[in-house]
Design an enzyme around this catalytic site. Sequence first.
Site, mmCIF file in Angstrom:
data_model
loop_
_atom_site.group_PDB
_atom_site.id
_atom_site.type_symbol
_atom_site.label_atom_id
_atom_site.label_comp_id
_atom_site.label_asym_id
_atom_site.label_seq_id
_atom_site.Cartn_x
_atom_site.Cartn_y
_atom_site.Cartn_z
ATOM 1 N N HIS A 1 0.837 -1.202 0.000
ATOM 2 C CA HIS A 1 0.000 0.000 0.000
ATOM 3 C C HIS A 1 0.873 1.254 0.000
ATOM 4 O O HIS A 1 1.863 1.314 0.736
ATOM 5 C CB HIS A 1 -0.825 0.079 1.284
ATOM 6 C CG HIS A 1 -1.995 -0.838 1.355
ATOM 7 N ND1 HIS A 1 -1.874 -2.189 1.532
ATOM 8 C CD2 HIS A 1 -3.334 -0.563 1.291
ATOM 9 C CE1 HIS A 1 -3.097 -2.707 1.597
ATOM 10 N NE2 HIS A 1 -3.998 -1.763 1.445
ATOM 11 N N ASN B 1 8.273 -3.572 3.078
ATOM 12 C CA ASN B 1 6.867 -3.289 3.369
ATOM 13 C C ASN B 1 6.486 -3.587 4.814
ATOM 14 O O ASN B 1 5.860 -2.776 5.492
ATOM 15 C CB ASN B 1 5.985 -4.101 2.417
ATOM 16 C CG ASN B 1 4.509 -3.906 2.673
ATOM 17 O OD1 ASN B 1 4.054 -2.777 2.852
ATOM 18 N ND2 ASN B 1 3.767 -4.999 2.700
ATOM 19 N N GLU C 1 13.375 15.126 -5.408
ATOM 20 C CA GLU C 1 12.982 15.895 -6.598
ATOM 21 C C GLU C 1 13.969 15.676 -7.737
ATOM 22 O O GLU C 1 13.590 15.516 -8.899
ATOM 23 C CB GLU C 1 12.891 17.390 -6.264
ATOM 24 C CG GLU C 1 11.680 17.723 -5.406
ATOM 25 C CD GLU C 1 11.457 19.219 -5.266
ATOM 26 O OE1 GLU C 1 12.430 19.999 -5.433
ATOM 27 O OE2 GLU C 1 10.310 19.622 -4.980
ATOM 28 N N ASP D 1 8.181 18.078 -8.764
ATOM 29 C CA ASP D 1 8.285 19.233 -7.869
ATOM 30 C C ASP D 1 7.289 19.026 -6.739
ATOM 31 O O ASP D 1 6.090 19.196 -6.923
ATOM 32 C CB ASP D 1 7.990 20.532 -8.619
ATOM 33 C CG ASP D 1 8.118 21.754 -7.714
ATOM 34 O OD1 ASP D 1 8.544 21.602 -6.541
ATOM 35 O OD2 ASP D 1 7.780 22.860 -8.161
ATOM 36 N N PHE D 2 7.802 18.638 -5.571
ATOM 37 C CA PHE D 2 6.936 18.457 -4.415
ATOM 38 C C PHE D 2 6.688 19.805 -3.751
ATOM 39 O O PHE D 2 7.492 20.724 -3.852
ATOM 40 C CB PHE D 2 7.575 17.487 -3.417
ATOM 41 C CG PHE D 2 7.838 16.135 -4.031
ATOM 42 C CD1 PHE D 2 6.791 15.273 -4.333
ATOM 43 C CD2 PHE D 2 9.128 15.733 -4.338
ATOM 44 C CE1 PHE D 2 7.024 14.039 -4.925
ATOM 45 C CE2 PHE D 2 9.367 14.499 -4.924
ATOM 46 C CZ PHE D 2 8.312 13.649 -5.215
HETATM 47 MN MN MN Z 1 2.299 -1.891 3.359
HETATM 48 MN MN MN Z 2 9.336 21.506 -4.533
#
Ligand code: MN
Ligand code: MN
Length: 436
Positions: A276, A307, A410, A416-417
């Site tokens: 997930h 995970n 990035e 671009d966060f």
């Molecule tokens: Mn998971």
């Molecule tokens: Mn950014």
Amino acid sequence: MLANFLSKFYRNGWLTGVVIVLIPFNTLFSAKGATTVEGFESGSKGSYAAADVTLGTGVWNLNDALIGNLAGDAKSGTQSTRIRNSGKATMKFDRTTGAGTITIKHGKYGSDASTTWQLWCSTNSGSSYTQIGSTVTTSSTTLQTAIFTPNISGTVRCEVRKTDGTTNRTNIDDINITDSGTSGGGGGSGSVHLTMGNPSAAATSNLNNYLLDKAQYAVGYNCALGRPNWVSWQLNSSWLGSTPRQDDFRADTTLPTGCYQVQSTDFSGSGFDRGHMTPSADRTKTVTDNSATFLMTNMIPQAPDNNQGIWANLENYARTLVSQGKELYIISGGYGIGGTGSNGTFNTIAGGKVTVPDRTWKIIVVLDTSGSGVSGVTTSTRVIAVNIPNDQGVRTADWRNYRVSVDSIESLTGYDFLSQVSTSTQSVVEAQVDNL
Ligand code: MN
Ligand code: MN
């Protein structure tokens, strides 16, 4: 030798190349006419001697390179370019809309030995070139995808240069160049999950950067990779309740025509978990919310140790912050190609339909109060970013040891966060590495 070759061929999934062929690229990108995809399917050149050839995208110069269509040519479709010695494949035309991300497929010709090559681009119509990214080694007869993020705006043309200088031949195919600006900076589309921005400017016009705008989370989905590029979601106490885990893993039937719907059983026996991105435990207010996290568009093939160990520990840590009254904006995804699960290392699973990422990354913006939105982000806001190998062996590792800056993710991804945050604040919070 032959058996070894065949088993390697089969294990790595020759369907990888074929499946990508089956995705009609001209259909994929028709809505974004500015994307350049050169598949070497039109045009012919049967000798290695340097000459210009007119291809689907324009005129290219192939020097010590030809258009190959033999059984030994690694290719998608019926043709690819085959380069020998220190040959080159060069665009003789400029794009004027820059180059955001460039992906290039490459494979060995026949039983030739491994080769190396580089991508070079020019912003002055070919007068001078600069290398983009690092040298690529081609060691498989199955096409692999190399990803470059030049992020060049304006005029640009590029060339592939074979650099080992040997007579061993390399095939190059499906050179895909997106506009600059298509990798980042998108607005929030009104979704609370995109409060911090849409990292790749995902939209419904591009099957490899396809926006899924769900009530529970937002996804930038990649149909060619069979997994999300990123998933973004808000987490505060309003999302948490006592609904049990639904475990109703299923295909996402909201994907558009032309996009393979990954099935709930596609990861079976692969040695990778259905990992997930938005955790089940982050959506426990209602059955509908929890069930939404089991859509396969929210999953990446994740090494079980990653995970179930280090990744789960960070998820749990994030919820402890919520229990302290924090509001989180979380973005996560996979990067690169090839992970090591419980059955060994694979580039793809599900007969080539799902690409296994090399790394898993996550960014968590920690706001002190709920409801402040993007204006709640200041230069002193805590931002946790991690970049973890998608491999066995990290089950008991501490996620704190894998902290990195947002800037580093990035530059790896080309996204671009936090693009809705002022650039002056971004420059501070994205450069720091969390140390609390
Ligand atoms: Mn998971
Ligand atoms: Mn950014």
